[in-house]
Scaffold this motif. Structure first.
Motif, short mmCIF file in Angstrom:
data_model
loop_
_atom_site.label_atom_id
_atom_site.label_comp_id
_atom_site.label_asym_id
_atom_site.label_seq_id
_atom_site.Cartn_x
_atom_site.Cartn_y
_atom_site.Cartn_z
N ALA A 66 14.83 -34.94 -1.44
CA ALA A 66 14.39 -35.65 -2.64
C ALA A 66 13.12 -36.44 -2.38
CB ALA A 66 15.50 -36.58 -3.13
N GLU A 67 13.05 -37.07 -1.22
CA GLU A 67 11.87 -37.84 -0.85
C GLU A 67 10.64 -36.93 -0.74
OE1 GLU A 67 11.18 -39.83 3.21
OE2 GLU A 67 12.42 -41.23 2.08
N GLU A 68 10.82 -35.79 -0.12
CA GLU A 68 9.70 -34.86 0.02
C GLU A 68 9.30 -34.25 -1.32
OE1 GLU A 68 10.19 -33.40 4.64
OE2 GLU A 68 11.11 -32.17 3.08
N ALA A 69 10.23 -34.20 -2.26
CA ALA A 69 9.90 -33.68 -3.60
C ALA A 69 9.28 -34.77 -4.48
CB ALA A 69 11.16 -33.13 -4.26
N GLY A 70 9.20 -36.00 -3.96
CA GLY A 70 8.59 -37.08 -4.72
C GLY A 70 9.56 -37.85 -5.59
N VAL A 71 10.84 -37.65 -5.38
CA VAL A 71 11.85 -38.37 -6.15
C VAL A 71 12.18 -39.64 -5.40
CG1 VAL A 71 14.19 -38.29 -7.07
CG2 VAL A 71 12.80 -36.23 -7.03
N GLN A 72 12.07 -40.77 -6.10
CA GLN A 72 12.38 -42.04 -5.46
C GLN A 72 13.87 -42.29 -5.56
OE1 GLN A 72 10.18 -45.33 -6.99
NE2 GLN A 72 11.08 -46.80 -5.58
#
Length: 141
Positions: A66-72
């Motif tokens: 999720a972090e790598e996909a830009g989801v905080q």
């Protein structure tokens, strides 16, 4: 986030996200020059879990993806809901949580009024129903 993941931890978490076990990860990342043990993989994954403050490797892998996909990521609240549950008038019945009566005087008075009004309305309704039925049937007045 207080600490950052190492590249190795990120690599291992990506492989966990793909469904690999520690043994499989160790086999996949080992080279002819270096051999990685499943125990070493587990240590790195535990460190990553500590960084993300999660209880299992799959949760840490989901956080990385999720972090790598830009989801905080939203951290869960530390101690429950921010607003307390408001119960102005608890039921006057014992429960497992409160086996004894623990209502205040005002709450007892409120329940007394509720019961008195409900009983009065119920009796009045019964009297009106009986009166209506007697008029329909044509009984004595």
């Amino acid at each position: 986030m207080p600490a950052e993941l190492t590249q190795r931890q990120k690599e291992y978490l990506r492989l966990v996200a793909r469904g690999h076990t520690s043994f499989e990860i160790a086999r996949l990342v080992s080279t002819p020059d270096t051999t990685i043990s499943p125990t070493a993989v587990d240590k790195q994954l535990k460190k990553a879990m500590a960084v993300y403050q999660v209880g299992d490797r799959k949760a840490a892998a989901r956080r990385l993806i999720a972090e790598e996909a830009g989801v905080q990521a939203l951290d869960p609240p530390a101690n429950g809901p921010s607003m307390p549950v408001l119960q102005l008038l608890p039921l006057p019945l014992p429960t497992e949580a409160a086996p004894r009566q623990n209502m205040t005087g005002w709450q007892i008075l409120a329940w007394g009024l509720i019961i008195a009004v409900t009983a009065t309305v119920g009796l009045l309704g019964a009297v009106l129903l009986l009166d209506s039925l007697s008029r329909i049937v044509g009984g004595p007045r």
